[in-house]
Scaffold this active site. Structure first.
Site, PDB file in Angstrom:
ATOM      1  N   SER A 103     -49.394   2.393 -19.131  1.00  0.00           N
ATOM      2  CA  SER A 103     -48.207   2.641 -18.333  1.00  0.00           C
ATOM      3  C   SER A 103     -46.948   2.364 -19.163  1.00  0.00           C
ATOM      4  O   SER A 103     -46.748   2.994 -20.193  1.00  0.00           O
ATOM      5  CB  SER A 103     -48.286   1.801 -17.042  1.00  0.00           C
ATOM      6  OG  SER A 103     -47.308   2.180 -16.108  1.00  0.00           O
ATOM      7  N   ASP A 152     -52.114  11.026 -10.377  1.00  0.00           N
ATOM      8  CA  ASP A 152     -51.246   9.892 -10.664  1.00  0.00           C
ATOM      9  C   ASP A 152     -49.825  10.212 -10.189  1.00  0.00           C
ATOM     10  O   ASP A 152     -49.200  11.142 -10.699  1.00  0.00           O
ATOM     11  CB  ASP A 152     -51.259   9.618 -12.178  1.00  0.00           C
ATOM     12  CG  ASP A 152     -50.587   8.316 -12.558  1.00  0.00           C
ATOM     13  OD1 ASP A 152     -49.675   7.882 -11.825  1.00  0.00           O
ATOM     14  OD2 ASP A 152     -50.965   7.733 -13.593  1.00  0.00           O
ATOM     15  N   HIS A 183     -52.813   6.033 -10.617  1.00  0.00           N
ATOM     16  CA  HIS A 183     -52.281   5.285 -11.754  1.00  0.00           C
ATOM     17  C   HIS A 183     -53.161   4.097 -12.144  1.00  0.00           C
ATOM     18  O   HIS A 183     -52.879   3.414 -13.118  1.00  0.00           O
ATOM     19  CB  HIS A 183     -50.857   4.808 -11.422  1.00  0.00           C
ATOM     20  CG  HIS A 183     -50.016   4.493 -12.625  1.00  0.00           C
ATOM     21  ND1 HIS A 183     -49.698   5.434 -13.585  1.00  0.00           N
ATOM     22  CD2 HIS A 183     -49.447   3.338 -13.050  1.00  0.00           C
ATOM     23  CE1 HIS A 183     -48.955   4.877 -14.533  1.00  0.00           C
ATOM     24  NE2 HIS A 183     -48.789   3.603 -14.236  1.00  0.00           N
TER      25      HIS A 183
END
Length: 197
Positions: A103, A152, A183
């Site tokens: 991320s 996501d 995610h």
């Protein structure tokens, strides 16, 4: 000396690979530390802590909204992280220099790679989001694994595909692994990471 607080563990020997670990928003230097020890036994591990606080959640650079980056801040922090990594590598380059980020951690790792394409031999970018067009660079002989969720909401599938296409167009050997979720990190991703490393 480094401006980053970081956790590290020495490798099995001086020539052992080194892996840099970059946490996601709200994580810290411990997030992938033990996992990396399992995935890459004998490697030196270096995990810098993000030095930006977003309502108490640690990050590597500022954003003004979800998916909207403060580009000036990113430029400064990318330069600082590039210097930190070079400092940690030192004068005698190890057998392999690897990066793994999730991320926000994947985003700072990718940004460093755009700026210094020869720094990493291989990189794992888990759920990255690069909402800008990086400059052309030479990633010949570099290996990149991108893992992503097809649904996501934070790092859309089209953006993951565009990043994979960018690295491929610039000479990298790219693998793209999908899961059918969002995610979150899933077991099949970690299996792909283990195989890649």
């Amino acid at each position: 000396m480094s401006r980053y607080h970081f956790r590290s563990a020495e490798g099995a020997d001086k020539a052992a690979p080194v892996i840099f670990l970059f946490h996601g928003t709200g994580g810290d230097e411990d997030q992938f530390f033990d996992l990396a020890g399992q995935l890459l036994p004998g490697a030196r591990r270096v995990a810098p802590r993000g030095d930006v606080s977003e309502q108490g959640a640690l990050r590597y650079f500022r954003r003004t909204a979800e998916g909207v980056y403060d580009m000036d801040d990113l430029a400064q922090r990318k330069a600082a992280m590039t210097d930190f990594i070079a400092e940690q590598i030192g004068d005698s380059r190890p057998s392999r220099v690897l990066g793994l980020g999730y991320s926000n951690g994947a985003n700072i790792l990718a940004s460093v790679m755009f700026a210094a394409p020869d720094l990493f031999d291989a990189a794992v970018l888990m759920h990255p989001l690069i909402p800008f067009t990086p400059a052309e660079a030479d990633f010949s002989d570099r290996q990149v694994l991108i893992t992503a969720g097809r649904y996501d909401p934070i790092a859309p599938a089209a953006a993951s595909q565009a990043l994979a296409d960018y690295f491929t167009a610039n000479g990298a050997n790219v693998s793209l692994t999908w899961h059918e979720g969002g995610h979150e990190l899933r077991q099949e991703e970690l299996a792909a990471v283990q195989q890649f490393l």
